[in-house]
Design a protein around this motif. Structure first.
Motif, short mmCIF file in Angstrom:
data_model
loop_
_atom_site.label_atom_id
_atom_site.label_comp_id
_atom_site.label_asym_id
_atom_site.label_seq_id
_atom_site.Cartn_x
_atom_site.Cartn_y
_atom_site.Cartn_z
N HIS A 57 -10.00 55.10 -24.75
CA HIS A 57 -10.33 54.97 -23.29
C HIS A 57 -11.74 54.81 -23.02
CE1 HIS A 57 -6.07 55.34 -22.77
NE2 HIS A 57 -6.11 56.69 -23.69
N GLY A 58 -12.68 55.10 -23.74
CA GLY A 58 -14.05 55.34 -23.47
C GLY A 58 -15.09 54.45 -24.09
N ALA A 81 -17.26 69.16 -28.60
CA ALA A 81 -17.71 68.15 -27.41
C ALA A 81 -17.53 66.82 -27.79
CB ALA A 81 -18.91 68.58 -27.03
N VAL A 82 -16.69 66.14 -27.25
CA VAL A 82 -16.62 64.72 -27.84
C VAL A 82 -16.81 63.73 -26.45
CG1 VAL A 82 -15.00 62.83 -28.34
CG2 VAL A 82 -14.50 65.17 -29.51
N THR A 87 -16.79 55.85 -18.23
CA THR A 87 -17.04 56.45 -17.11
C THR A 87 -15.70 57.10 -16.32
OG1 THR A 87 -16.90 54.31 -15.83
CG2 THR A 87 -19.26 54.88 -16.33
N GLY A 88 -14.98 56.92 -16.99
CA GLY A 88 -13.36 57.43 -16.62
C GLY A 88 -13.60 58.92 -16.78
N PRO A 119 -19.31 64.87 -16.97
CA PRO A 119 -20.12 63.66 -16.90
C PRO A 119 -21.05 63.82 -17.88
CG PRO A 119 -20.17 64.43 -14.76
CD PRO A 119 -19.26 65.33 -15.42
N ARG A 120 -21.81 62.69 -18.41
CA ARG A 120 -23.16 62.93 -19.07
C ARG A 120 -24.07 62.59 -18.39
NH1 ARG A 120 -23.06 60.91 -24.93
NH2 ARG A 120 -24.43 62.54 -25.06
N PRO A 121 -25.41 63.26 -18.31
CA PRO A 121 -26.55 63.03 -17.78
C PRO A 121 -27.11 61.57 -17.47
CG PRO A 121 -27.21 64.66 -19.07
CD PRO A 121 -25.92 64.24 -19.47
N THR A 122 -26.93 61.00 -18.63
CA THR A 122 -27.35 59.53 -18.61
C THR A 122 -26.26 58.48 -18.53
OG1 THR A 122 -27.51 59.63 -21.22
CG2 THR A 122 -29.53 59.96 -19.99
N ARG A 123 -25.38 58.55 -19.52
CA ARG A 123 -24.21 57.64 -19.46
C ARG A 123 -23.31 58.25 -20.09
NH1 ARG A 123 -23.61 51.97 -22.72
NH2 ARG A 123 -22.84 53.11 -24.21
N GLY A 124 -21.78 58.07 -19.67
CA GLY A 124 -20.67 58.65 -20.40
C GLY A 124 -19.98 59.66 -19.78
#
Length: 137
Positions: A57-58, A81-82, A87-88, A119-124
């Motif tokens: 999914h990611g 942590a995975v 962005t979902g 959410p991650r700070p940069t992307r993902g």
């Protein structure tokens, strides 16, 4: 003097189905001997479910997208942590009994002492799950 915490263990895996098995083995091998009999199976199952969800999914393309896995002990827990580039926001689903998939987060929810999606700070996105552990002393 304060107790110095252990450094988290950190891996990157390609967004490929074989990465779930590789990640599960990496987590098992990194656990201290005293922890492995108590949490090894459950941490392995959590790892497999979270890595598989991140791949399905990611991630977009296995040659470009990596799945990040971090394992660390803190506050009487072992945390996973995975993270993936998607962005979902993963959410619990309650699939019909005839559905062949969609139960991964239900399993995470029943095994983990606590879990969340961030959410991650940069992307993902990161899914973080913890299992309680108190060594017999």
């Amino acid at each position: 003097m304060p107790e110095i915490p252990l450094v988290p263990v950190h891996w990157h895996f390609p967004a490929h189905p074989t990465s779930a098995r590789r990640a599960r083995h990496a987590v098992a091998e990194s656990l201290p001997d005293v922890v492995r009999p108590h949490l090894g199976d459950d941490l392995g199952l959590l790892t497999s479910e979270l890595i598989t969800n991140a791949i399905r999914h990611g991630a977009c393309r296995e040659d470009e997208d990596l799945i990040e896995l971090v394992l660390w002990p803190a506050d009487g827990h072992y945390w996973l942590a995975v993270s993936d580039p998607g962005t979902g926001k993963p959410q619990l689903a309650h699939p019909d009994t005839d559905c062949e998939s969609g139960r991964g987060l239900l399993l995470v929810d029943s095994l983990a002492t606590a879990w969340t999606v961030r959410p991650r700070p940069t992307r993902g996105t990161s899914v973080i799950a913890g299992l309680s552990f108190h060594a017999a002393g």
